[in-house]
Scaffold this active site. Sequence first.
Site, PDB file in Angstrom:
ATOM      1  N   ASP A   1      -4.521   0.749  -9.277  1.00  8.37           N
ATOM      2  CA  ASP A   1      -5.956   0.468  -9.389  1.00  8.37           C
ATOM      3  C   ASP A   1      -6.347   0.140 -10.828  1.00  8.37           C
ATOM      4  O   ASP A   1      -7.020  -0.865 -11.093  1.00  8.37           O
ATOM      5  CB  ASP A   1      -6.780   1.669  -8.903  1.00  8.37           C
ATOM      6  CG  ASP A   1      -6.448   2.047  -7.483  1.00  8.37           C
ATOM      7  OD1 ASP A   1      -5.784   1.249  -6.800  1.00  8.37           O
ATOM      8  OD2 ASP A   1      -6.835   3.150  -7.058  1.00  8.37           O
TER       9      ASP A   1
ATOM     10  N   GLY B   1     -16.988   5.418  -2.851  1.00  9.87           N
ATOM     11  CA  GLY B   1     -16.101   5.967  -1.837  1.00  9.87           C
ATOM     12  C   GLY B   1     -15.616   4.912  -0.855  1.00  9.87           C
ATOM     13  O   GLY B   1     -15.119   5.232   0.219  1.00  9.87           O
ATOM     14  N   SER B   2     -15.741   3.626  -1.198  1.00  7.61           N
ATOM     15  CA  SER B   2     -15.378   2.574  -0.256  1.00  7.61           C
ATOM     16  C   SER B   2     -13.890   2.250  -0.319  1.00  7.61           C
ATOM     17  O   SER B   2     -13.362   1.550   0.521  1.00  7.61           O
ATOM     18  CB  SER B   2     -16.160   1.299  -0.573  1.00  7.61           C
ATOM     19  OG  SER B   2     -15.804   0.847  -1.867  1.00  7.61           O
TER      20      SER B   2
ATOM     21  N   SER C   1     -26.273   7.579 -15.045  1.00  5.13           N
ATOM     22  CA  SER C   1     -25.860   6.550 -14.091  1.00  5.13           C
ATOM     23  C   SER C   1     -27.026   6.155 -13.205  1.00  5.13           C
ATOM     24  O   SER C   1     -27.669   7.019 -12.597  1.00  5.13           O
ATOM     25  CB  SER C   1     -24.707   7.060 -13.222  1.00  5.13           C
ATOM     26  OG  SER C   1     -24.532   6.180 -12.121  1.00  5.13           O
TER      27      SER C   1
ATOM     28  N   SER D   1     -13.912   4.611  -9.051  1.00  6.46           N
ATOM     29  CA  SER D   1     -13.557   5.564 -10.118  1.00  6.46           C
ATOM     30  C   SER D   1     -12.633   4.924 -11.160  1.00  6.46           C
ATOM     31  O   SER D   1     -12.847   5.085 -12.362  1.00  6.46           O
ATOM     32  CB  SER D   1     -12.970   6.850  -9.550  1.00  6.46           C
ATOM     33  OG  SER D   1     -11.906   6.568  -8.696  1.00  6.46           O
TER      34      SER D   1
ATOM     35  N   GLU E   1       0.836  -1.212   0.000  1.00  2.00           N
ATOM     36  CA  GLU E   1       0.000   0.000   0.000  1.00  2.00           C
ATOM     37  C   GLU E   1       0.866   1.255   0.000  1.00  2.00           C
ATOM     38  O   GLU E   1       1.842   1.341   0.739  1.00  2.00           O
ATOM     39  CB  GLU E   1      -0.889  -0.023   1.253  1.00  2.00           C
ATOM     40  CG  GLU E   1      -2.250   0.561   1.028  1.00  2.00           C
ATOM     41  CD  GLU E   1      -3.069  -0.261   0.039  1.00  2.00           C
ATOM     42  OE1 GLU E   1      -3.093   0.101  -1.152  1.00  2.00           O
ATOM     43  OE2 GLU E   1      -3.673  -1.259   0.466  1.00  2.00           O
ATOM     44  N   HIS E   2       0.490   2.194  -0.831  1.00  2.28           N
ATOM     45  CA  HIS E   2       1.239   3.448  -1.012  1.00  2.28           C
ATOM     46  C   HIS E   2       2.672   3.166  -1.473  1.00  2.28           C
ATOM     47  O   HIS E   2       3.605   3.867  -1.110  1.00  2.28           O
ATOM     48  CB  HIS E   2       1.214   4.311   0.257  1.00  2.28           C
ATOM     49  CG  HIS E   2      -0.138   4.909   0.513  1.00  2.28           C
ATOM     50  ND1 HIS E   2      -0.588   6.034  -0.145  1.00  2.28           N
ATOM     51  CD2 HIS E   2      -1.163   4.521   1.312  1.00  2.28           C
ATOM     52  CE1 HIS E   2      -1.824   6.323   0.252  1.00  2.28           C
ATOM     53  NE2 HIS E   2      -2.205   5.402   1.137  1.00  2.28           N
ATOM     54  N   THR E   3       2.814   2.104  -2.239  1.00  2.64           N
ATOM     55  CA  THR E   3       4.122   1.798  -2.825  1.00  2.64           C
ATOM     56  C   THR E   3       4.124   2.078  -4.329  1.00  2.64           C
ATOM     57  O   THR E   3       5.176   2.182  -4.937  1.00  2.64           O
ATOM     58  CB  THR E   3       4.464   0.300  -2.634  1.00  2.64           C
ATOM     59  OG1 THR E   3       3.330  -0.465  -3.039  1.00  2.64           O
ATOM     60  CG2 THR E   3       4.789  -0.039  -1.194  1.00  2.64           C
ATOM     61  N   ASP E   4       2.915   2.205  -4.928  1.00  3.11           N
ATOM     62  CA  ASP E   4       2.891   2.242  -6.408  1.00  3.11           C
ATOM     63  C   ASP E   4       3.453   3.527  -6.993  1.00  3.11           C
ATOM     64  O   ASP E   4       3.991   3.519  -8.093  1.00  3.11           O
ATOM     65  CB  ASP E   4       1.501   1.908  -6.974  1.00  3.11           C
ATOM     66  CG  ASP E   4       0.417   2.908  -6.649  1.00  3.11           C
ATOM     67  OD1 ASP E   4       0.620   3.753  -5.761  1.00  3.11           O
ATOM     68  OD2 ASP E   4      -0.652   2.835  -7.299  1.00  3.11           O
TER      69      ASP E   4
HETATM   70  C1  GLA Z   1      -5.186   4.701  -4.206  1.00  4.34           C
HETATM   71  C2  GLA Z   1      -4.438   5.040  -5.483  1.00  4.34           C
HETATM   72  C3  GLA Z   1      -3.424   3.946  -5.832  1.00  4.34           C
HETATM   73  C4  GLA Z   1      -2.534   3.622  -4.639  1.00  4.34           C
HETATM   74  C5  GLA Z   1      -3.372   3.409  -3.371  1.00  4.34           C
HETATM   75  C6  GLA Z   1      -2.522   3.251  -2.145  1.00  4.34           C
HETATM   76  O1  GLA Z   1      -5.980   3.568  -4.389  1.00  4.34           O
HETATM   77  O2  GLA Z   1      -5.336   5.218  -6.558  1.00  4.34           O
HETATM   78  O3  GLA Z   1      -2.666   4.347  -6.951  1.00  4.34           O
HETATM   79  O4  GLA Z   1      -1.579   4.614  -4.443  1.00  4.34           O
HETATM   80  O5  GLA Z   1      -4.274   4.484  -3.153  1.00  4.34           O
HETATM   81  O6  GLA Z   1      -1.771   2.089  -2.212  1.00  4.34           O
END
Ligand code: GLA
Length: 391
Positions: free
Chosen positions: A178, A128-129, A70, A134, A36-39
Amino acid sequence: MAEMKEIILKRFSEKFGDGDGAKAYFAPGRVNLIGEHTDYNGGHVFPCALTIGTYGVARKRQDKVCRFYSMNFDNLGVITVDLSGEIKPDKELDWVNYPLGVIWAFEQKGMKIDSGFDLLLNGNIPNGSGLSSSASVEVLTGFILRDLYGFNVTNQDLALIGQFSENNFNGVNCGIMDQFAIAMGKKDNAIFLDTATLQYEYAPIKLDGAKIVIACSNKKRGLGDSKYNERRQECEDALAALQTMVNIKSLGDLDEATYEKLSPVIKDGTKCRRARHAIYENQRTIEAVSALKSGNIKAFGQLMNESHKSLRDDYEVTGKELDTLVEEAWKVPGVIGSRMTGAGFGGCTVSIVKEENIDEFIKSVGEAYERTIGYKADFYVVEIGDGPSVL
Ligand code: GLA
């Protein structure tokens, strides 16, 4: 899916006159298992596509007009955009900024949309989950544009185009995870992706009598108004400081030991912790995938737990809601691992839970959450699905 196809095609003809020549499509949502938060730090991620996602119906028009509707935002009715004018983000257009951003991105990349189209969407990912509703809309739009206009792009290109539109049209500096997970999804597999090179590998998820359970905090968040871009900046500042000492392209290039040696060069304590998370989380992800490959689900779960602690203490993106869900989950028997997933600041958690303990998990985490937070969480037992498809 067959039932849903019928529902959306019917609604399409109600909204847009008739259903002649309209086609139905699907793109999944995603959940990240670890990484997480590595991309956006050149590290590894390990997400998978879900069987829930966004359904769409589309049909080309003869003029340059696009009409959007929608089922999730029925109150907004049909929104019309004339593509012969300048395409730019507009708050008034609400959710339509996501498909519009993708149209804009195709045009930026030289793929002209020579006529308009009608588009209906219906998603079953809670908004928003943190399960990427998106990105699901972005990849679905790209998939539909390729099908309608015959553009020569791969699914991986669709992921990159989706990210480009999110970054440059919708103003969120997200990484590639994502859109990649959604565009490249494969049933019963997670994707081990190196975000520095886009090399990836599918890893079968065999959980040995356990399932993936998502707990949705119902604390709404939008990436745009969250601290997401701020975290990204903090990591970039830390990287710049480290680069005065070593020749690296991203935080993902460092292992833990080298980081510990070099970290004093990052003068700001907060930025130090942000970098530490990104570097340790990347190594944890590599380790977690190899544990999974050797059938050691217990070790995989423990690394998920470590991931949460690091996101809570070093990266500070959890908050009371996600911490309550995870810390309560850790107390339940049969929980192999539990952590927040996605950007954080609300959204949801992912847990691996033995099948025989799922009812107890939902009851006990659900009750504790409501007691502590004051409103309910929602729980979903999810399945890993394929990428986008024509229905
Ligand atoms: C969101 C971003 C992703 C990623 C995550 C955290 O989902 O869209 O690119 O950075 O946060 O891992």
